[in-house]
Design a protein around this motif. Sequence first.
Motif, PDB file in Angstrom:
ATOM      1  N   HIS A   9       0.967  -1.117  -0.096  1.00  0.00           N
ATOM      2  CA  HIS A   9      -0.102   0.100   0.080  1.00  0.00           C
ATOM      3  C   HIS A   9       1.003   1.276   0.013  1.00  0.00           C
ATOM      4  N   HIS A  10       1.863   1.369   0.812  1.00  0.00           N
ATOM      5  CA  HIS A  10       2.784   2.511   0.737  1.00  0.00           C
ATOM      6  C   HIS A  10       3.605   2.731  -0.385  1.00  0.00           C
ATOM      7  N   VAL A  11       3.949   1.631  -0.841  1.00  0.00           N
ATOM      8  CA  VAL A  11       4.595   1.511  -2.296  1.00  0.00           C
ATOM      9  C   VAL A  11       3.737   2.588  -3.279  1.00  0.00           C
ATOM     10  N   TRP A  12       2.217   2.101  -3.437  1.00  0.00           N
ATOM     11  CA  TRP A  12       1.608   2.815  -4.054  1.00  0.00           C
ATOM     12  C   TRP A  12       0.935   4.140  -3.766  1.00  0.00           C
TER      13      TRP A  12
ATOM     14  N   LYS B   8       9.967   8.356  -6.251  1.00  0.00           N
ATOM     15  CA  LYS B   8      11.102   7.673  -7.072  1.00  0.00           C
ATOM     16  C   LYS B   8      10.981   8.338  -8.458  1.00  0.00           C
ATOM     17  N   MET B   9       9.671   8.594  -9.056  1.00  0.00           N
ATOM     18  CA  MET B   9       9.685   9.146 -10.116  1.00  0.00           C
ATOM     19  C   MET B   9       9.995  10.683 -10.461  1.00  0.00           C
ATOM     20  N   LEU B  10       9.945  11.235  -9.296  1.00  0.00           N
ATOM     21  CA  LEU B  10      10.204  12.512  -9.225  1.00  0.00           C
ATOM     22  C   LEU B  10      11.720  12.865  -8.592  1.00  0.00           C
ATOM     23  N   GLY B  11      12.203  11.780  -8.407  1.00  0.00           N
ATOM     24  CA  GLY B  11      13.673  11.798  -7.907  1.00  0.00           C
ATOM     25  C   GLY B  11      13.978  11.801  -6.493  1.00  0.00           C
ATOM     26  N   GLY B  12      13.185  11.364  -5.613  1.00  0.00           N
ATOM     27  CA  GLY B  12      13.207  11.221  -4.385  1.00  0.00           C
ATOM     28  C   GLY B  12      13.178  12.661  -3.495  1.00  0.00           C
ATOM     29  N   ILE B  13      12.063  13.121  -3.274  1.00  0.00           N
ATOM     30  CA  ILE B  13      11.871  14.590  -2.758  1.00  0.00           C
ATOM     31  C   ILE B  13      11.039  14.399  -1.553  1.00  0.00           C
ATOM     32  N   ARG B  14      11.049  13.615  -0.633  1.00  0.00           N
ATOM     33  CA  ARG B  14      10.054  13.409   0.501  1.00  0.00           C
ATOM     34  C   ARG B  14      10.196  14.678   1.482  1.00  0.00           C
TER      35      ARG B  14
ATOM     36  N   LEU C 294       1.889  18.020 -14.988  1.00  0.00           N
ATOM     37  CA  LEU C 294       0.616  17.408 -15.675  1.00  0.00           C
ATOM     38  C   LEU C 294      -0.453  18.272 -16.253  1.00  0.00           C
ATOM     39  N   THR C 295      -0.353  19.249 -15.726  1.00  0.00           N
ATOM     40  CA  THR C 295      -1.544  20.288 -16.202  1.00  0.00           C
ATOM     41  C   THR C 295      -1.015  20.470 -17.873  1.00  0.00           C
ATOM     42  N   GLY C 296       0.261  20.669 -18.089  1.00  0.00           N
ATOM     43  CA  GLY C 296       0.638  20.889 -19.307  1.00  0.00           C
ATOM     44  C   GLY C 296       0.185  19.656 -20.260  1.00  0.00           C
ATOM     45  N   GLU C 297       0.313  18.477 -19.754  1.00  0.00           N
ATOM     46  CA  GLU C 297       0.000  17.441 -20.323  1.00  0.00           C
ATOM     47  C   GLU C 297      -1.419  17.097 -20.696  1.00  0.00           C
ATOM     48  N   ILE C 298      -2.210  17.668 -19.721  1.00  0.00           N
ATOM     49  CA  ILE C 298      -3.696  17.408 -19.847  1.00  0.00           C
ATOM     50  C   ILE C 298      -4.142  18.490 -21.016  1.00  0.00           C
ATOM     51  N   LYS C 299      -3.514  19.579 -20.866  1.00  0.00           N
ATOM     52  CA  LYS C 299      -3.895  20.782 -21.779  1.00  0.00           C
ATOM     53  C   LYS C 299      -3.525  20.648 -23.355  1.00  0.00           C
ATOM     54  N   THR C 300      -2.186  20.193 -23.536  1.00  0.00           N
ATOM     55  CA  THR C 300      -1.689  20.065 -24.819  1.00  0.00           C
ATOM     56  C   THR C 300      -0.737  18.781 -25.135  1.00  0.00           C
TER      57      THR C 300
ATOM     58  N   GLY D 203      11.962  -2.142  -9.584  1.00  0.00           N
ATOM     59  CA  GLY D 203      12.601  -2.248 -10.939  1.00  0.00           C
ATOM     60  C   GLY D 203      11.661  -2.353 -11.998  1.00  0.00           C
ATOM     61  N   ASP D 204      11.384  -3.587 -12.502  1.00  0.00           N
ATOM     62  CA  ASP D 204      10.338  -3.668 -13.752  1.00  0.00           C
ATOM     63  C   ASP D 204       8.826  -3.277 -13.208  1.00  0.00           C
ATOM     64  N   TYR D 205       8.586  -3.741 -12.064  1.00  0.00           N
ATOM     65  CA  TYR D 205       7.177  -3.396 -11.549  1.00  0.00           C
ATOM     66  C   TYR D 205       7.139  -1.903 -11.421  1.00  0.00           C
ATOM     67  N   TYR D 206       8.012  -1.200 -10.767  1.00  0.00           N
ATOM     68  CA  TYR D 206       8.130   0.362 -10.770  1.00  0.00           C
ATOM     69  C   TYR D 206       7.684   0.671 -12.212  1.00  0.00           C
ATOM     70  N   GLU D 207       8.480   0.367 -13.178  1.00  0.00           N
ATOM     71  CA  GLU D 207       8.545   0.963 -14.546  1.00  0.00           C
ATOM     72  C   GLU D 207       6.866   1.028 -15.268  1.00  0.00           C
ATOM     73  N   LYS D 208       6.277   0.260 -14.974  1.00  0.00           N
ATOM     74  CA  LYS D 208       4.957  -0.407 -15.385  1.00  0.00           C
ATOM     75  C   LYS D 208       3.867   0.325 -14.814  1.00  0.00           C
ATOM     76  N   ALA D 209       4.135   0.592 -13.301  1.00  0.00           N
ATOM     77  CA  ALA D 209       3.407   1.318 -12.392  1.00  0.00           C
ATOM     78  C   ALA D 209       3.424   2.705 -12.576  1.00  0.00           C
ATOM     79  N   ALA D 210       4.517   3.269 -12.581  1.00  0.00           N
ATOM     80  CA  ALA D 210       4.778   4.712 -12.725  1.00  0.00           C
ATOM     81  C   ALA D 210       3.903   5.530 -13.454  1.00  0.00           C
ATOM     82  N   PRO D 211       3.561   5.212 -14.919  1.00  0.00           N
ATOM     83  CA  PRO D 211       2.805   5.828 -15.743  1.00  0.00           C
ATOM     84  C   PRO D 211       1.265   5.703 -15.271  1.00  0.00           C
ATOM     85  N   VAL D 212       0.895   4.483 -14.661  1.00  0.00           N
ATOM     86  CA  VAL D 212      -0.475   4.446 -14.114  1.00  0.00           C
ATOM     87  C   VAL D 212      -0.714   5.517 -13.238  1.00  0.00           C
ATOM     88  N   ILE D 213       0.386   5.685 -12.233  1.00  0.00           N
ATOM     89  CA  ILE D 213       0.238   6.397 -11.174  1.00  0.00           C
ATOM     90  C   ILE D 213      -0.003   7.965 -11.496  1.00  0.00           C
ATOM     91  N   GLU D 214       0.822   8.216 -12.799  1.00  0.00           N
ATOM     92  CA  GLU D 214       0.911   9.661 -13.296  1.00  0.00           C
ATOM     93  C   GLU D 214      -0.561   9.887 -13.694  1.00  0.00           C
TER      94      GLU D 214
END
Length: 271
Positions: A149-152, A159-165, A179-185, A238-249
């Motif tokens: 749960h904590h991972v998600w 991790k995606m943002l480079g570790g900014i806790r 993300l606002t830019g990605e939504i608009k254009t 690793g691989d799990y993160y690579e697949k999950a990150a775009p879904v979380i975004e």
Amino acid sequence: WGSLGHITVAYIATNFVKDDTAAFFQGLLQNETEHYLAGVATWADSIRYTRWGRFTKNFHFIDAKDTPPTYCGVDFERDCKEDGCVVSSIQNYTSQLLDTQLWPWRRSQAAKFVIHFVGDIHQPLHVENVAQGGNGIHVKWERSELNLHHVWDTSIAEKMLGGIRRKPYDAGFNWAANLTGEIKTGKYAPASKLWTAGMSLEDPISTAMGWANESNAIVCTHVFPEGPETIVGQELAGDYYEKAAPVIELQVAKAGYRLAAWLDLIADSAS
Ligand code: DCM
Ligand code: DCM
Ligand code: DCM
Ligand code: ZN
Ligand code: ZN
């Protein structure tokens, strides 16, 4: 979500609400700055373990009693607990926000809950019963042991943002701008028009159930693609993160965009 997720959702919503909506919520929340939504986005988590706030602890999730990865699905009657769940809470606090008979402090508190719960319903493990939304599943994450749960909620986004806790407000503000830019254009521009389809203030349960079923489907595709048993003890950075990150975004972007549209409907109807 952790603080970063909730703050990012709030800043995305800030970027999309109509001017009248911003004025309405700035007045209600008594904060005239651009942080009026982000500043209250994590409040619901800060009160859930207090004596006063205990009654809200189940409001952050709905435990879908499905069987991932073979079958995913949420059923409101089956899965929403007697004393409430994230779906009924979105309905309840939306209706309090619309009730002009209530004291302003009650409507302000209702606003803080709505802002938070529209975020949480987009986290797949807040819409799943297995191991209490993954809390009971221990996994490896780089050099630590964490629960799924904590991972998600937190680890993947950080991790995606480079570790900014340390700086969730700065990191969330910047992630939201991106993300606002990605939504608009950008990459979400074609799809985002459909993200608010079917939304109705007359039927908050159906609206929230639509969001819940979308999140829950990700439990079958990305959270437990091979079933809950096979993930126990695995390294997920690793691989799990690579697949999950775009879904979380995508889920964070959707949550922010939908929160803006929901707040627009509320402000239009309440003023
Ligand atoms: N906050 C922050 N940086 C910002 C905006 C807000 O650190 N740019 C913090 C201050 C409070 C929290 O957010 O700890 C909630 O703010 P508020 O005072 O609006 O409740
Ligand atoms: N708040 C409230 N009731 C509480 C605790 C806090 O209305 N029992 C308000 C005060 C702040 C906002 O919530 O405006 C954020 O609180 P925090 O200081 O926990 O971030
Ligand atoms: N949670 C969830 N589903 C559950 C129980 C908890 O999504 N059935 C969430 C709420 C918090 C996190 O998991 O984000 C930790 O919850 P707790 O501290 O209540 O175990
Ligand atoms: Zn969570
Ligand atoms: Zn929460």
